[in-house]
Design an enzyme around this catalytic site. Structure first.
Site, short mmCIF file in Angstrom:
data_model
loop_
_atom_site.label_atom_id
_atom_site.label_comp_id
_atom_site.label_asym_id
_atom_site.label_seq_id
_atom_site.Cartn_x
_atom_site.Cartn_y
_atom_site.Cartn_z
N LYS A 70 0.84 -1.21 0.00
CA LYS A 70 0.00 0.00 0.00
C LYS A 70 0.87 1.25 0.00
O LYS A 70 0.58 2.22 -0.71
CB LYS A 70 -0.94 0.01 1.20
CG LYS A 70 -1.86 1.22 1.20
CD LYS A 70 -2.92 1.13 2.26
CE LYS A 70 -3.78 2.39 2.31
NZ LYS A 70 -4.62 2.59 1.17
N LYS A 138 1.86 11.98 4.23
CA LYS A 138 2.38 11.05 5.24
C LYS A 138 2.92 9.79 4.55
O LYS A 138 4.00 9.31 4.88
CB LYS A 138 1.29 10.67 6.24
CG LYS A 138 1.71 9.55 7.19
CD LYS A 138 0.54 8.75 7.77
CE LYS A 138 -0.55 8.37 6.87
NZ LYS A 138 -0.62 6.99 6.42
#
Length: 188
Positions: A70, A138
């Site tokens: 991911k 992030k």
């Protein structure tokens, strides 16, 4: 994930991490992509429910494999969006229509569902949040940290991260990650 997996295993249970690729729309349509890792027996047992909730599922080995996949996918996605935003600004500066750019891209080799979905709203200065920009940044930061630990240069991803950091400083952290366009538009 490793600490959680260890705690679960300590009870005698199985553990499967299952991050997804896809945002709100794909979730509502049962079109998520499951990026699983952990106990393969649990992956096999969960196949039916995963098939109902998603369009694909991948077993990626040991715990951490799903989260790592991911992270890589999101790093690529953020970089693609930053390049798309720069292209939209360049087209605008050259007197070209952003809408024409979106149409040309849709017909060529770089066609992307992401560009088709986000482009029209971006051209109008709208950024309805499906994946917040602060979360995209992030993920870029985490990918850069992982790459640094492995001595893997990520020059393009690092450059994209700089744009997302700038967009956050401009107050767009809660907007969709496509609001990176605002940072590109306000570059000196």
């Amino acid at each position: 994930s490793a600490a959680v997996a260890a705690a679960v295993h300590a009870t005698g249970a199985l553990y499967l991490e299952a991050p997804v690729s896809g945002s709100k729309g794909p979730a509502e349509q049962g079109q998520l992509i499951f990026l699983t890792a952990g106990d393969e027996a649990l992956f096999d047992a969960a196949a039916g429910p995963l098939d109902v909730m998603g369009k694909a599922k991948f077993y990626l080995g040991e715990v951490g494999g799903g989260a790592n996949m991911k992270l890589v996918v999101n790093a690529i996605m953020g970089t693609m969006m930053a390049a798309f935003a720069e292209g939209m600004c360049l087209a605008d500066q050259m007197g070209l229509s952003k809408h024409d750019l979106i149409d040309v891209i849709a017909l060529g080799a770089i066609n992307s569902p992401m560009f088709a979905l986000k482009g029209p709203a971006m051209a109008k200065g709208n950024y309805p949040t499906a994946f917040p920009l602060k979360h995209q940044q992030k993920d870029l930061r985490l990918a850069i940290a992982e790459a640094d630990a492995a001595a893997q240069p990520l020059a393009v991803i690092a450059a994209a991260n700089d744009l997302y950091v700038r967009a956050r400083k401009l107050g767009h952290g809660d907007a969709d990650f496509s609001a990176v366009l605002k940072a590109v538009q306000q570059q000196p």
